[in-house]
Enzyme design. Structure first.
Site, short mmCIF file in Angstrom:
data_model
loop_
_atom_site.label_atom_id
_atom_site.label_comp_id
_atom_site.label_asym_id
_atom_site.label_seq_id
_atom_site.Cartn_x
_atom_site.Cartn_y
_atom_site.Cartn_z
N CYS A 208 7.75 -4.19 6.62
CA CYS A 208 7.98 -3.42 5.40
C CYS A 208 9.16 -2.46 5.50
CB CYS A 208 6.72 -2.63 5.05
SG CYS A 208 5.28 -3.69 4.70
N HIS A 288 12.48 2.57 16.64
CA HIS A 288 11.67 1.42 17.07
C HIS A 288 10.85 1.84 18.28
CE1 HIS A 288 10.35 -2.59 17.80
NE2 HIS A 288 11.27 -3.17 17.06
N HIS A 377 15.54 13.67 -3.78
CA HIS A 377 14.61 12.60 -4.11
C HIS A 377 14.15 11.91 -2.83
CE1 HIS A 377 16.06 13.06 -8.24
NE2 HIS A 377 17.29 13.06 -7.73
N HIS A 381 8.03 4.32 1.11
CA HIS A 381 7.51 2.96 1.05
C HIS A 381 6.04 2.98 0.62
CE1 HIS A 381 5.72 -0.77 2.29
NE2 HIS A 381 5.15 -0.21 3.34
N ASN A 414 2.04 -2.85 -3.28
CA ASN A 414 2.88 -2.85 -2.08
C ASN A 414 3.75 -4.11 -2.10
OD1 ASN A 414 4.03 -2.87 0.44
ND2 ASN A 414 2.12 -2.66 1.58
#
Length: 502
Positions: A208, A288, A377, A381, A414
């Protein structure tokens, strides 16, 4: 009164740090001009200008200027965004009891409770194949969905900007679960007859948070290729592996959240296109944490004990996400936070170090900077209601900042990596984006990854000028925001079924 004084003090510190060089230069020139008449004559100036040193100095400055112009990073502009919204769909209400033969009674109840708290409305999109039992996960249907979700936004982009397919120099497609051969990027090349030397990439399995990754790749390619256009497409595929039909609870959550969606954005490094572009890319920060086993398996596509494929979400997912978010913010903060927030953070950190040996040190909470002073702003997700609310709590966001993400989750569900573009489209359709505003897109995804992209608006986006073919909110924004309450009858799920004809 105290808070008002503190706010003005912070603004004063920010101004001093932002304009310190200009202030010092002004003071220096003022001092020089005051002292010059008493100590420097006109003949002194003429002698200096006629000297060899002045000529060499001028040549050196000219060389340095040329070198700077050659090696400075090329700006990356976002010209237009197009989000997928089916033109035709059928409203249906599906009862959980319809799946009684697929899931155990306990797991039907488990999914019902998830739907109650999901934050999804009754107008999200799913393919018609969701009604088939057992689910019809077939590559042909998956290709049809991918074709519609990719082709329609790209067609809208080209039409709006007036570009021809042969003008596209770079194409990047990201999709987590469906990666056929020929690739998705090859499908786009074939459909639009792109040039034979077009640079293409197909990013698979990135989850995602893949959209900022694709943006970062496009940025790097645009640094190497002058006067180029790049299209980035972010999609997910629900027709292929979009529904899990086992009874492993860690794999049932995805059944309730993922929906059809996709987005395409047009980027360029042409300075001549700045005038009609919407945004300029300022920063991309990628985190990561996959080196740790716990993070690596927090969200993964696996096979259960019965050999059924699905997306497994571990119990420590939120802890893993919080750790990735913390690392990402630690890197992003120094890039975008105003000086006053940096000073407060350093002061808090030093204070904590000083009292490290005291009992109170263990009770000292880490200071979270006010990121709303760095961006106007925030596009979170839409991984789920819990994700949006927890991110809002951690970042101390207001209801106004969370509204676009909440409404996107409610209306479209989603949609994986493309959801951050639906959130931004909501802000545009509401007329919130003004010239100079900074937009922060932040996404979490399997691996485990936390990625951020920060943009600066080059012009005010007028809500009335938004095209329904590009902005999925344009023709219905007046209905929003709506009150999103916990459903009292989640046994019946309202959805819009889409038939893909490609």
């Amino acid at each position: 009164m105290v808070k008002e004084t503190e706010r003005y003090a912070k603004l004063a510190v920010d101004y001093l740090f932002s304009h310190g060089v200009y202030i010092l230069l002004f003071l220096f020139l003022t001092f020089f001009l005051i002292q010059a008449p008493a100590s420097v004559s006109l003949n002194d100036f003429r002698g200096w200008l006629d000297s060899t040193t002045a000529v060499l100095g001028g040549c050196l400055l000219l060389c340095l200027l040329i070198i700077y112009l050659l090696v400075r990073p090329r700006p990356v502009y976002l010209m237009e965004i197009a989000c997928y919204k089916p033109k035709k769909s059928t409203q249906e209400f599906i009862s959980m009891s319809d799946f009684a033969g697929v899931f155990s009674p306990e797991n039907l109840e488990f999914q019902r409770r998830i739907l109650e708290r999901s934050g999804l409305g009754h107008e999200t999109y799913l393919p018609e194949t969701v009604l088939l039992a057992p689910s019809y996960n077939h590559p042909v249907e998956a290709r049809k969905e991918a074709s519609a979700v990719m082709f329609e936004p790209v067609e809208a982009l080209l039409k709006k900007t007036g570009l021809r397919p042969e003008d596209v120099d770079i194409l990047i497609v990201n999709c987590g679960l469906f990666n056929p051969a020929p690739s998705l990027s090859a499908m786009v090349v074939n459909r639009f007859k792109l040039r034979h030397d077009v640079i293409t990439f197909n990013l698979g399995g990135m989850g995602c948070s893949a959209s900022p990754i694709a943006i970062a790749l496009a940025r790097d390619l645009l640094q190497l290729n002058r006067n180029s256009y790049a299209i980035v497409i972010s999609i997910e595929n629900t027709a292929m592996g979009g529904r899990y039909e086992g009874n492993d609870r860690s794999m049932l959550v995805s059944n309730c959240l993922f929906r059809v969606g996709g987005a395409a954005v047009l980027l360029t490094n042409k300075r001549s296109e700045r005038r009609r572009s919407k945004y300029q890319l300022m920063h991309v920060v990628r985190t990561h944490t996959g080196a740790e086993d716990q993070s690596f398996m927090a969200a993964a596509q696996v096979v259960d004990a019965d050999g059924k494929l699905g997306i497994s979400l571990s119990k420590n997912l939120m802890a893993v996400a919080a750790d990735a978010l913390r690392i990402n913010l630690t890197t992003l903060g120094p890039l975008i936070l105003p000086a006053s927030e940096k000073l407060i953070y350093v002061a808090k950190w030093l204070a904590k170090r000083v009292i490290m040996n005291n009992k109170a040190a263990g009770e000292t909470k880490p200071y979270v900077p006010d990121f709303t002073r760095a961006v106007e702003h925030v596009c979170i997700h839409t991984g789920g209601r819990g994700v949006v609310e927890e991110m809002g709590r951690c970042l101390r966001l207001t209801e106004w900042h969370l509204e676009p993400s909440r409404m996107t989750l409610h209306r479209f569900g989603n949609t994986s990596s493309s959801s951050v573009w639906y959130v931004l489209a909501y802000a545009e359709a509401k007329g919130r984006v003004r010239k100079g505003d900074r937009v922060w897109q932040i996404a979490l995804g399997g691996g485990f990854k936390c990625n951020s992209a920060v943009w600066r608006a080059l012009r005010t986006v007028k809500a009335a000028a938004e095209d329904p073919d590009l902005n999925p909110w344009a023709d219905e924004i007046s209905k929003f925001p709506v009150q999103v309450a916990v459903s009292s009858n989640a046994d019946t799920m309202g959805i819009r079924l889409v038939k893909f004809d490609y």
